[in-house]
Scaffold this motif. Structure first.
Motif, PDB file in Angstrom:
ATOM      1  N   GLY A  23      89.129 -19.317  44.450  1.00 10.37           N
ATOM      2  CA  GLY A  23      90.246 -18.576  45.018  1.00 10.37           C
ATOM      3  C   GLY A  23      91.265 -19.413  45.752  1.00 10.37           C
ATOM      4  O   GLY A  23      92.197 -18.869  46.357  1.00 10.37           O
ATOM      5  N   GLY A  24      91.110 -20.716  45.741  1.00  9.87           N
ATOM      6  CA  GLY A  24      92.018 -21.591  46.473  1.00  9.87           C
ATOM      7  C   GLY A  24      92.814 -22.496  45.548  1.00  9.87           C
ATOM      8  O   GLY A  24      92.983 -22.214  44.367  1.00  9.87           O
ATOM      9  N   ARG A  25      93.284 -23.613  46.072  1.00  7.50           N
ATOM     10  CA  ARG A  25      94.043 -24.600  45.308  1.00  7.50           C
ATOM     11  C   ARG A  25      94.172 -25.848  46.156  1.00  7.50           C
ATOM     12  O   ARG A  25      94.000 -25.808  47.386  1.00  7.50           O
ATOM     13  N   LEU A  26      94.480 -26.943  45.521  1.00  6.12           N
ATOM     14  CA  LEU A  26      94.705 -28.195  46.230  1.00  6.12           C
ATOM     15  C   LEU A  26      96.197 -28.347  46.517  1.00  6.12           C
ATOM     16  O   LEU A  26      97.035 -28.122  45.640  1.00  6.12           O
ATOM     17  N   VAL A  27      96.517 -28.721  47.743  1.00  9.37           N
ATOM     18  CA  VAL A  27      97.903 -28.988  48.130  1.00  9.37           C
ATOM     19  C   VAL A  27      98.109 -30.500  48.109  1.00  9.37           C
ATOM     20  O   VAL A  27      97.375 -31.244  48.773  1.00  9.37           O
ATOM     21  N   VAL A  28      99.087 -30.937  47.334  1.00  6.96           N
ATOM     22  CA  VAL A  28      99.356 -32.371  47.186  1.00  6.96           C
ATOM     23  C   VAL A  28     100.740 -32.677  47.724  1.00  6.96           C
ATOM     24  O   VAL A  28     101.714 -31.984  47.410  1.00  6.96           O
ATOM     25  N   ARG A  29     100.820 -33.714  48.542  1.00 10.08           N
ATOM     26  CA  ARG A  29     102.099 -34.198  49.063  1.00 10.08           C
ATOM     27  C   ARG A  29     102.169 -35.716  48.842  1.00 10.08           C
ATOM     28  O   ARG A  29     101.151 -36.370  48.593  1.00 10.08           O
ATOM     29  N   SER A  30     103.347 -36.269  48.983  1.00  8.86           N
ATOM     30  CA  SER A  30     103.547 -37.720  48.889  1.00  8.86           C
ATOM     31  C   SER A  30     104.329 -38.195  50.104  1.00  8.86           C
ATOM     32  O   SER A  30     105.217 -37.488  50.598  1.00  8.86           O
ATOM     33  N   GLY A  31     103.989 -39.395  50.579  1.00 11.23           N
ATOM     34  CA  GLY A  31     104.727 -39.969  51.695  1.00 11.23           C
ATOM     35  C   GLY A  31     103.799 -40.592  52.718  1.00 11.23           C
ATOM     36  O   GLY A  31     102.685 -41.029  52.397  1.00 11.23           O
ATOM     37  N   ASP A  32     104.240 -40.653  53.932  1.00 12.06           N
ATOM     38  CA  ASP A  32     103.419 -41.147  55.036  1.00 12.06           C
ATOM     39  C   ASP A  32     102.380 -40.077  55.389  1.00 12.06           C
ATOM     40  O   ASP A  32     102.727 -38.906  55.602  1.00 12.06           O
ATOM     41  N   VAL A  33     101.115 -40.463  55.449  1.00 14.71           N
ATOM     42  CA  VAL A  33     100.048 -39.482  55.646  1.00 14.71           C
ATOM     43  C   VAL A  33     100.228 -38.707  56.940  1.00 14.71           C
ATOM     44  O   VAL A  33     100.129 -37.469  56.960  1.00 14.71           O
ATOM     45  N   VAL A  34     100.489 -39.402  58.023  1.00 20.33           N
ATOM     46  CA  VAL A  34     100.611 -38.723  59.315  1.00 20.33           C
ATOM     47  C   VAL A  34     101.788 -37.753  59.308  1.00 20.33           C
ATOM     48  O   VAL A  34     101.674 -36.597  59.747  1.00 20.33           O
ATOM     49  N   ASP A  35     102.911 -38.201  58.780  1.00 12.81           N
ATOM     50  CA  ASP A  35     104.087 -37.325  58.730  1.00 12.81           C
ATOM     51  C   ASP A  35     103.807 -36.072  57.897  1.00 12.81           C
ATOM     52  O   ASP A  35     104.177 -34.953  58.286  1.00 12.81           O
ATOM     53  N   GLU A  36     103.151 -36.255  56.750  1.00 12.30           N
ATOM     54  CA  GLU A  36     102.908 -35.118  55.861  1.00 12.30           C
ATOM     55  C   GLU A  36     101.887 -34.150  56.451  1.00 12.30           C
ATOM     56  O   GLU A  36     102.030 -32.928  56.328  1.00 12.30           O
ATOM     57  N   VAL A  37     100.850 -34.666  57.091  1.00 14.60           N
ATOM     58  CA  VAL A  37      99.877 -33.778  57.734  1.00 14.60           C
ATOM     59  C   VAL A  37     100.559 -32.960  58.823  1.00 14.60           C
ATOM     60  O   VAL A  37     100.382 -31.733  58.915  1.00 14.60           O
ATOM     61  N   CYS A  38     101.356 -33.615  59.646  1.00 14.47           N
ATOM     62  CA  CYS A  38     102.041 -32.901  60.727  1.00 14.47           C
ATOM     63  C   CYS A  38     103.003 -31.858  60.165  1.00 14.47           C
ATOM     64  O   CYS A  38     103.165 -30.768  60.739  1.00 14.47           O
ATOM     65  N   ARG A  39     103.647 -32.185  59.057  1.00 15.22           N
ATOM     66  CA  ARG A  39     104.568 -31.241  58.436  1.00 15.22           C
ATOM     67  C   ARG A  39     103.818 -29.999  57.952  1.00 15.22           C
ATOM     68  O   ARG A  39     104.264 -28.862  58.151  1.00 15.22           O
ATOM     69  N   VAL A  40     102.664 -30.214  57.319  1.00 21.01           N
ATOM     70  CA  VAL A  40     101.863 -29.084  56.840  1.00 21.01           C
ATOM     71  C   VAL A  40     101.351 -28.250  58.012  1.00 21.01           C
ATOM     72  O   VAL A  40     101.345 -27.011  57.969  1.00 21.01           O
ATOM     73  N   VAL A  41     100.911 -28.917  59.069  1.00 23.67           N
ATOM     74  CA  VAL A  41     100.435 -28.199  60.259  1.00 23.67           C
ATOM     75  C   VAL A  41     101.517 -27.265  60.786  1.00 23.67           C
ATOM     76  O   VAL A  41     101.252 -26.108  61.151  1.00 23.67           O
ATOM     77  N   THR A  42     102.754 -27.754  60.820  1.00 19.36           N
ATOM     78  CA  THR A  42     103.865 -26.917  61.293  1.00 19.36           C
ATOM     79  C   THR A  42     104.124 -25.750  60.337  1.00 19.36           C
ATOM     80  O   THR A  42     104.328 -24.612  60.766  1.00 19.36           O
ATOM     81  N   GLU A  43     104.094 -26.033  59.044  1.00 17.69           N
ATOM     82  CA  GLU A  43     104.404 -25.006  58.041  1.00 17.69           C
ATOM     83  C   GLU A  43     103.430 -23.832  58.090  1.00 17.69           C
ATOM     84  O   GLU A  43     103.812 -22.680  57.892  1.00 17.69           O
ATOM     85  N   VAL A  44     102.143 -24.130  58.311  1.00 14.46           N
ATOM     86  CA  VAL A  44     101.131 -23.067  58.247  1.00 14.46           C
ATOM     87  C   VAL A  44     100.610 -22.679  59.619  1.00 14.46           C
ATOM     88  O   VAL A  44      99.721 -21.833  59.730  1.00 14.46           O
ATOM     89  N   ASP A  45     101.171 -23.329  60.676  1.00  9.72           N
ATOM     90  CA  ASP A  45     100.741 -23.071  62.055  1.00  9.72           C
ATOM     91  C   ASP A  45      99.239 -23.299  62.204  1.00  9.72           C
ATOM     92  O   ASP A  45      98.494 -22.447  62.713  1.00  9.72           O
ATOM     93  N   ALA A  46      98.787 -24.488  61.771  1.00  8.43           N
ATOM     94  CA  ALA A  46      97.361 -24.819  61.807  1.00  8.43           C
ATOM     95  C   ALA A  46      96.915 -25.150  63.225  1.00  8.43           C
ATOM     96  O   ALA A  46      97.655 -25.750  64.019  1.00  8.43           O
ATOM     97  N   ALA A  47      95.685 -24.774  63.536  1.00  5.18           N
ATOM     98  CA  ALA A  47      95.120 -25.042  64.858  1.00  5.18           C
ATOM     99  C   ALA A  47      94.361 -26.361  64.898  1.00  5.18           C
ATOM    100  O   ALA A  47      94.208 -26.959  65.973  1.00  5.18           O
TER     101      ALA A  47
END
Length: 458
Positions: free
Chosen positions: A69-93
């Motif tokens: 029921g899920g999927r893999l989310v793939v991004r490219s770039g600086d790892v820290v920047d991309e993780v922080c961007r995803v955290v903001t997008e989904v409001d991760a805790a």
């Protein structure tokens, strides 16, 4: 709703995955994230064979998640920047990630922790994802790591391993988590023709087949070059499509001398990881200097090129190097022979060989590759730093009939039996039948004398 991010790095699986399991213990949603790290590419580690294998792994991981029921989310770039961007997008805790040992990984983790804390997001780092026993768990009283394998192995063997876990039944991913297209293997240039398929599905099949058909004889046959008697699990351990903890549990459950020998090899893998975790500079600098004045790649250009191409005139060395180019892999015994020849017989800097291996090996791992090269060069943890592996003696011992050589060096296919290991001794028509196969680029006695002089052993 609680949302967690699970950052996949070298742990591309669903079975026995502590970060994913921890994220799923709390009801909510999870973002399974993989970042195509531009830092890895900038450092020269994004090479064709590993990129092709990685593409297989990501497709298989995505398929496994979609089946749940899920999927893999793939991004490219600086790892820290991309993780922080995803955290903001989904409001991760919170963010979950596996611990790693390289200097780069340690810097990345420290930076990620700082950036996430600034966003009010917590970072959880999980041990025993890519190691059986985490670095630093066992250490001598006066040091932060073991420098000799035997006492390390005794302590390592006495550790109680954590229980393993099944793959999750369901993974719910927020719709707001956008993803790039997954990379593909097809069309990639410079990929070795015989490169194996990647992915957790393939890794688990290979492990099961190995336990049934290869493990029992491993203790006697692990150095049998022609018999291809190793597990070939190393690419799956490198990419984390297999859990090392699960592998050791299943091997020990099978039992027997073969199991004991294989578990010892798993301990060597952890041993090198704990050395690198404590001494990150060992990836590029001598762990124990011997005062060597190595021949540089430039000074030894012709010899290095002959070694890379598998045209040294020593059939066992050439067979190993040609297998590396064709498959992106070779057995451990072949790696030791190739490394000894370059560093001890040709007296070329071990870093030259380590770089070449990392360009081609699908299982190219900084800890195991660099520290095994140092072990063979005598600048690492080997308690016999001046040992030299004679390629002819080793070939007779581990390829007695010459089948391995004939498989990878077709110029010598007509030479029968052990004579194939010394083609320069053939006469007349037998030598002519070897075609353009070269004479040795160095006499073994001359290479040994040069090495002994350089190390001050005469």
């Amino acid at each position: 709703m609680h949302v967690s991010v699970v950052l996949f790095t070298s742990d591309l699986r669903l079975h026995d995955h502590p970060p994913l399991r921890a994220a799923l213990t709390r009801p909510g949603q999870v973002v399974p994230l993989f970042v195509r790290d531009r830092g890895v590419a900038a450092a020269g580690f994004a090479v064709p064979n590993r990129l092709a294998f990685l593409a297989d792994c990501l497709h298989d991981l995505d398929a496994g998640l979609r089946a749940r029921g899920g999927r893999l989310v793939v991004r490219s770039g600086d790892v820290v920047d991309e993780v922080c961007r995803v955290v903001t997008e989904v409001d991760a805790a919170d963010v979950h990630v596996a611990a790693d040992v390289s200097a780069y990984a340690q810097r990345r983790e420290a930076r990620l922790r700082r950036e996430l804390e600034a966003q009010g997001c917590r970072l959880w780092v999980h041990d025993t994802v890519n190691s059986v026993v985490p670095p630093g768990t066992v250490a001598p009283a006066a040091s932060d790591h073991f420098a000799v394998f035997s006492p390390y192995f005794r302590r390592w063997s006495g550790q109680r391993l954590r229980d393993t876990s099944d793959a999750p039944r369901a993974v719910r991913v927020p719709d707001s988590a956008g993803s790039e297209e997954l990379p593909v293997r097809e069309g990639r240039a410079a990929v070795s023709e015989g490169l194996p398929a990647g992915g957790e599905t393939e890794g688990r099949k290979r492990l099961t087949a190995w336990l049934r058909g290869g493990l029992a004889a491993y203790g006697d046959r692990q150095d049998d070059l022609a018999g291809d008697a190793t597990s070939r699990l190393s690419p799956h351990l490198h990419f984390g499509t297999l859990s090392p903890v699960e592998v050791v549990h299943r091997v020990r459950q099978a039992g027997g001398p073969g199991a004991e020998a294989f578990v010892r090899q798993m301990a060597w893998r952890d041993f090198h990881r704990q050395v690198l975790a404590a001494r990150p500079d060992a990836a590029t600098a001598d762990y124990r200097t011997r005062g060597d004045r190595w021949r540089s790649e430039r000074a030894a250009r012709a010899d290095v090129e002959a070694w890379r191409e598998g045209r040294t005139g020593y059939p066992a060395i050439d067979a190993a190097m040609r297998q590396l180019r064709r498959e992106g892999w070779m057995p451990g015994r072949a790696r030791l022979l190739a490394a000894s020849f370059l560093t001890k017989t040709l007296y070329v800097d071990w870093r030259v060989g380590a770089r070449h291996f990392l360009r081609l090996l699908v299982d190219g791992d900084v800890a195991n590759n660099q520290l095994n090269w140092q072990w063979m060069a005598g600048t690492g943890t080997d308690t016999r730093p001046n040992r030299v592996l004679n390629p002819v003696v080793q070939a007779r011992r581990h390829d007695p009939d010459g089948a391995y050589v004939r498989r990878w060096v077709p110029e010598l296919s007509a030479v029968e039996g052990p004579a194939v290991h010394e083609p320069w001794r053939l006469r007349g028509g037998e030598r002519a039948a070897c075609g353009a196969y070269p004479d040795p680029i160095v006499d073994l006695s001359d290479g040994l004398a040069r090495f002994r002089r350089a190390r001050g052993l005469d």
